[in-house]
Motif scaffolding. Structure first.
Motif, PDB file in Angstrom:
ATOM      1  N   ALA A   1       6.021  13.815 -11.606  1.00  0.00           N
ATOM      2  CA  ALA A   1       6.519  13.742 -12.983  1.00  0.00           C
ATOM      3  C   ALA A   1       5.588  14.478 -13.931  1.00  0.00           C
ATOM      4  O   ALA A   1       6.036  15.189 -14.840  1.00  0.00           O
ATOM      5  CB  ALA A   1       6.669  12.290 -13.409  1.00  0.00           C
ATOM      6  N   GLN A   2       4.291  14.337 -13.722  1.00  0.00           N
ATOM      7  CA  GLN A   2       3.312  15.027 -14.568  1.00  0.00           C
ATOM      8  C   GLN A   2       3.424  16.540 -14.395  1.00  0.00           C
ATOM      9  O   GLN A   2       3.398  17.281 -15.372  1.00  0.00           O
ATOM     10  CB  GLN A   2       1.899  14.564 -14.234  1.00  0.00           C
TER      11      GLN A   2
ATOM     12  N   ALA B   1       2.228   6.720  -6.856  1.00  0.00           N
ATOM     13  CA  ALA B   1       1.247   7.715  -7.290  1.00  0.00           C
ATOM     14  C   ALA B   1       1.793   9.129  -7.090  1.00  0.00           C
ATOM     15  O   ALA B   1       1.616   9.999  -7.960  1.00  0.00           O
ATOM     16  CB  ALA B   1      -0.059   7.536  -6.519  1.00  0.00           C
ATOM     17  N   ASP B   2       2.459   9.350  -5.975  1.00  0.00           N
ATOM     18  CA  ASP B   2       3.062  10.666  -5.721  1.00  0.00           C
ATOM     19  C   ASP B   2       4.143  10.970  -6.753  1.00  0.00           C
ATOM     20  O   ASP B   2       4.225  12.097  -7.255  1.00  0.00           O
ATOM     21  CB  ASP B   2       3.662  10.726  -4.313  1.00  0.00           C
TER      22      ASP B   2
ATOM     23  N   MET C   1       0.824  -1.191   0.000  1.00  0.00           N
ATOM     24  CA  MET C   1       0.000   0.000   0.000  1.00  0.00           C
ATOM     25  C   MET C   1       0.873   1.262   0.000  1.00  0.00           C
ATOM     26  O   MET C   1       0.600   2.185  -0.743  1.00  0.00           O
ATOM     27  CB  MET C   1      -0.939  -0.033   1.209  1.00  0.00           C
ATOM     28  N   VAL C   2       1.884   1.298   0.844  1.00  0.00           N
ATOM     29  CA  VAL C   2       2.771   2.459   0.915  1.00  0.00           C
ATOM     30  C   VAL C   2       3.490   2.639  -0.416  1.00  0.00           C
ATOM     31  O   VAL C   2       3.637   3.751  -0.922  1.00  0.00           O
ATOM     32  CB  VAL C   2       3.776   2.317   2.083  1.00  0.00           C
ATOM     33  N   GLY C   3       3.910   1.533  -1.018  1.00  0.00           N
ATOM     34  CA  GLY C   3       4.588   1.596  -2.318  1.00  0.00           C
ATOM     35  C   GLY C   3       3.693   2.170  -3.398  1.00  0.00           C
ATOM     36  O   GLY C   3       4.143   2.928  -4.255  1.00  0.00           O
ATOM     37  N   GLN C   4       2.421   1.828  -3.361  1.00  0.00           N
ATOM     38  CA  GLN C   4       1.469   2.348  -4.342  1.00  0.00           C
ATOM     39  C   GLN C   4       1.274   3.860  -4.167  1.00  0.00           C
ATOM     40  O   GLN C   4       1.175   4.596  -5.139  1.00  0.00           O
ATOM     41  CB  GLN C   4       0.135   1.626  -4.235  1.00  0.00           C
TER      42      GLN C   4
END
Length: 74
Positions: A14-15, A8-9, A1-4
């Motif tokens: 990057a965006q 996402a962050d 969960m933390v990795g996801q």
């Protein structure tokens, strides 16, 4: 969960970075056309860029500037 969440962050960062680079490129083109307006392809790129970015106000401003420059030469 933390990795996801971290992924996402990172994707959001990057965006945002990519959007910043695109905005800088468009701003550079806009500035170049202010000093060297005799560039029909540059005007077309600028208008297309503002259209893609969905920036209606900047598009209208650039269109007005272009029409003013080419007023006597349709």
């Amino acid at each position: 969960m933390v990795g996801q969440l971290q992924a996402a962050d990172q994707a959001k960062l990057a965006q945002k970075a990519m959007q910043g680079r695109i905005a800088a490129m468009v701003a550079t083109l806009d500035a170049q056309l202010k000093t060297q307006p005799e560039d029909p392809k540059g005007w077309a790129r600028l208008l297309r860029s503002y259209s893609v970015l969905n920036d209606a106000a900047a598009y209208q401003r650039a269109l007005t500037d272009m029409r003013t420059h080419y007023h006597d030469r349709p």
